[in-house]
Design a protein around this motif. Structure first.
Motif, PDB file in Angstrom:
ATOM      1  N   UNK A  85       0.900  -1.228  -0.106  1.00 43.85           N
ATOM      2  CA  UNK A  85      -0.076   0.207   0.101  1.00 43.85           C
ATOM      3  C   UNK A  85       0.895   1.080   0.171  1.00 43.85           C
ATOM      4  N   UNK A  86       0.373   2.293  -0.623  1.00 42.54           N
ATOM      5  CA  UNK A  86       1.376   3.482  -0.927  1.00 42.54           C
ATOM      6  C   UNK A  86       0.342   4.549  -1.035  1.00 42.54           C
ATOM      7  N   UNK A  87       0.173   5.261  -0.064  1.00 41.48           N
ATOM      8  CA  UNK A  87      -0.807   6.373   0.156  1.00 41.48           C
ATOM      9  C   UNK A  87       0.262   7.826  -0.199  1.00 41.48           C
ATOM     10  N   UNK A  88      -0.294   8.826  -1.161  1.00 41.22           N
ATOM     11  CA  UNK A  88       0.581   9.756  -1.256  1.00 41.22           C
ATOM     12  C   UNK A  88       0.795  10.442  -0.136  1.00 41.22           C
ATOM     13  N   UNK A  89       2.253  10.906   0.051  1.00 41.52           N
ATOM     14  CA  UNK A  89       2.656  11.762   1.004  1.00 41.52           C
ATOM     15  C   UNK A  89       1.640  12.865   1.506  1.00 41.52           C
ATOM     16  N   UNK A  90       1.631  13.536   0.476  1.00 44.38           N
ATOM     17  CA  UNK A  90       0.845  14.915   0.773  1.00 44.38           C
ATOM     18  C   UNK A  90      -0.607  14.423   1.613  1.00 44.38           C
ATOM     19  N   UNK A 100       9.066 -12.748   8.817  1.00 42.39           N
ATOM     20  CA  UNK A 100       7.644 -12.894   8.381  1.00 42.39           C
ATOM     21  C   UNK A 100       7.789 -12.106   7.133  1.00 42.39           C
ATOM     22  N   UNK A 101       8.505 -10.956   7.037  1.00 44.49           N
ATOM     23  CA  UNK A 101       8.430 -10.112   5.624  1.00 44.49           C
ATOM     24  C   UNK A 101       9.750  -9.353   5.956  1.00 44.49           C
ATOM     25  N   UNK A 102      10.377  -8.922   4.522  1.00 43.38           N
ATOM     26  CA  UNK A 102      11.241  -7.722   4.532  1.00 43.38           C
ATOM     27  C   UNK A 102      10.801  -6.689   3.451  1.00 43.38           C
ATOM     28  N   UNK A 103      10.462  -5.472   3.964  1.00 44.38           N
ATOM     29  CA  UNK A 103       9.776  -4.271   3.291  1.00 44.38           C
ATOM     30  C   UNK A 103      10.787  -3.207   2.953  1.00 44.38           C
ATOM     31  N   UNK A 104      10.421  -2.776   1.715  1.00 44.78           N
ATOM     32  CA  UNK A 104      11.276  -1.340   1.333  1.00 44.78           C
ATOM     33  C   UNK A 104      10.539  -0.209   0.873  1.00 44.78           C
ATOM     34  N   UNK A 105      11.127   0.426   0.334  1.00 47.21           N
ATOM     35  CA  UNK A 105      10.549   1.941  -0.319  1.00 47.21           C
ATOM     36  C   UNK A 105       9.092   1.707  -0.777  1.00 47.21           C
ATOM     37  N   UNK A 106       8.262   2.589  -0.209  1.00 44.26           N
ATOM     38  CA  UNK A 106       6.954   2.734  -0.829  1.00 44.26           C
ATOM     39  C   UNK A 106       5.778   1.505  -0.384  1.00 44.26           C
ATOM     40  N   UNK A 107       6.641   0.963   0.560  1.00 41.74           N
ATOM     41  CA  UNK A 107       5.581  -0.081   1.137  1.00 41.74           C
ATOM     42  C   UNK A 107       5.215   0.089   2.467  1.00 41.74           C
ATOM     43  N   UNK A 108       4.097  -0.346   2.936  1.00 40.21           N
ATOM     44  CA  UNK A 108       3.505   0.109   4.346  1.00 40.21           C
ATOM     45  C   UNK A 108       3.304  -1.427   5.378  1.00 40.21           C
ATOM     46  N   UNK A 109       3.343  -0.939   6.578  1.00 46.23           N
ATOM     47  CA  UNK A 109       3.395  -2.069   7.500  1.00 46.23           C
ATOM     48  C   UNK A 109       2.611  -1.698   8.546  1.00 46.23           C
ATOM     49  N   UNK A 110       1.941  -2.708   9.463  1.00 44.13           N
ATOM     50  CA  UNK A 110       1.441  -2.291  10.630  1.00 44.13           C
ATOM     51  C   UNK A 110      -0.311  -1.957  10.340  1.00 44.13           C
ATOM     52  N   UNK A 111      -0.587  -1.938   9.238  1.00 42.31           N
ATOM     53  CA  UNK A 111      -2.076  -1.449   8.630  1.00 42.31           C
ATOM     54  C   UNK A 111      -3.107  -2.313   8.974  1.00 42.31           C
ATOM     55  N   UNK A 112      -2.583  -3.646   8.936  1.00 42.18           N
ATOM     56  CA  UNK A 112      -3.684  -4.584   9.272  1.00 42.18           C
ATOM     57  C   UNK A 112      -4.182  -4.561  10.699  1.00 42.18           C
ATOM     58  N   UNK A 113      -3.159  -4.288  11.570  1.00 38.54           N
ATOM     59  CA  UNK A 113      -3.500  -4.396  13.112  1.00 38.54           C
ATOM     60  C   UNK A 113      -4.489  -2.939  13.472  1.00 38.54           C
ATOM     61  N   UNK A 114      -4.354  -2.088  12.480  1.00 33.79           N
ATOM     62  CA  UNK A 114      -5.014  -0.994  12.835  1.00 33.79           C
ATOM     63  C   UNK A 114      -6.635  -1.181  13.042  1.00 33.79           C
ATOM     64  N   UNK A 115      -6.963  -2.022  12.491  1.00 35.98           N
ATOM     65  CA  UNK A 115      -8.780  -2.332  12.493  1.00 35.98           C
ATOM     66  C   UNK A 115      -8.917  -3.253  13.865  1.00 35.98           C
ATOM     67  N   UNK A 116      -7.901  -3.658  14.561  1.00 34.59           N
ATOM     68  CA  UNK A 116      -8.008  -4.798  15.572  1.00 34.59           C
ATOM     69  C   UNK A 116      -7.571  -4.042  16.855  1.00 34.59           C
ATOM     70  N   UNK A 139      13.836   5.977   6.741  1.00 40.37           N
ATOM     71  CA  UNK A 139      12.891   7.129   7.055  1.00 40.37           C
ATOM     72  C   UNK A 139      11.273   6.597   6.713  1.00 40.37           C
ATOM     73  N   UNK A 140      10.630   6.956   7.836  1.00 43.99           N
ATOM     74  CA  UNK A 140       9.145   6.552   7.902  1.00 43.99           C
ATOM     75  C   UNK A 140       8.272   7.590   7.897  1.00 43.99           C
ATOM     76  N   UNK A 141       7.087   7.526   7.264  1.00 43.20           N
ATOM     77  CA  UNK A 141       5.910   8.375   7.660  1.00 43.20           C
ATOM     78  C   UNK A 141       5.178   7.426   8.702  1.00 43.20           C
ATOM     79  N   UNK A 142       4.836   8.044   9.688  1.00 39.29           N
ATOM     80  CA  UNK A 142       3.935   7.636  10.687  1.00 39.29           C
ATOM     81  C   UNK A 142       2.628   8.207  10.992  1.00 39.29           C
ATOM     82  N   UNK A 143       1.560   7.461  10.910  1.00 36.89           N
ATOM     83  CA  UNK A 143       0.069   8.123  10.946  1.00 36.89           C
ATOM     84  C   UNK A 143      -0.668   7.649  12.027  1.00 36.89           C
TER      85      UNK A 143
END
Length: 198
Positions: A1-6, A56-72, A87-91
């Protein structure tokens, strides 16, 4: 998942910088954020009671993580640590849910992304049940290639060490090396300058 930074910043996200080896979260921490990688590489892992690592996984640029647990209302079942300076964007969770509510197109894309992950997890579980190392490795390679748009054969370059591959498929590194040589001989992969092309 890649949401625009803006869009992420418009809902109150922040940039976080991590050093190589630094933990982003630990197993048992409360899931509070959506994370998106701007630069760097992170791994999601656990250790069993003998201290053996399972990746479990190795992730790189433009990929997201932690999103599935937001709904639980659950705690992280794994660790997230940096394999390189990252460098991460954290919401925050509530801001992320508001973003989805106000942007149905992003919500649909999120469902697609989570469904794809779930599909490949099921395929991986099925492959992991196989005693044939090549079946396990092909399952992993198909999963990794699914995140990329290249449609050629073989051109996807696997950016993992042999040890990381072994930890991802639950095999010893020596077994992975032997299986990769066999797969190369059978024409399933190419190995150039120690890089696997699939």
């Amino acid at each position: 998942m890649n949401i625009t930074e803006s869009l992420l910043y418009s809902f109150g996200s922040e940039t976080k910088i991590f050093k190589k080896g630094e933990m982003i979260f630990r197993e048992g921490d409360q899931a509070l954020y959506y994370f998106q990688i701007v630069e760097g590489k992170i791994k999601l892992n656990n250790y069993n009671e003998d201290g053996k690592e399972f990746i479990h996984n190795i992730l790189g640029k433009n990929q997201s993580f932690g999103d599935s647990l937001i709904f639980l209302e659950k705690k992280y079942p794994m660790n997230a640590s940096c394999l390189s300076p990252t460098e991460l964007i954290r919401l925050p969770k509530n801001n992320f849910l508001e973003l989805l509510e106000k942007n149905p197109d992003v919500s649909i894309e999120m469902n697609h992304c989570l469904s794809q992950r779930l599909y490949y997890k099921m395929v991986m579980i099925q492959n992991m049940a196989s005693s044939n190392p090549s079946v396990r490795l092909k399952g992993l390679l198909n999963y990794l290639r699914s995140f990329h748009d290249e449609d050629c054969d073989p051109c996807f370059s696997v950016q993992l060490t042999r040890q990381q591959i072994a930890n991802l498929v639950g095999l010893r590194v020596e077994t992975v090396i032997r299986a990769l040589k066999k797969m190369e001989k059978e024409g399933d992969i190419k190995i150039q300058d120690r890089k696997i092309l699939y």
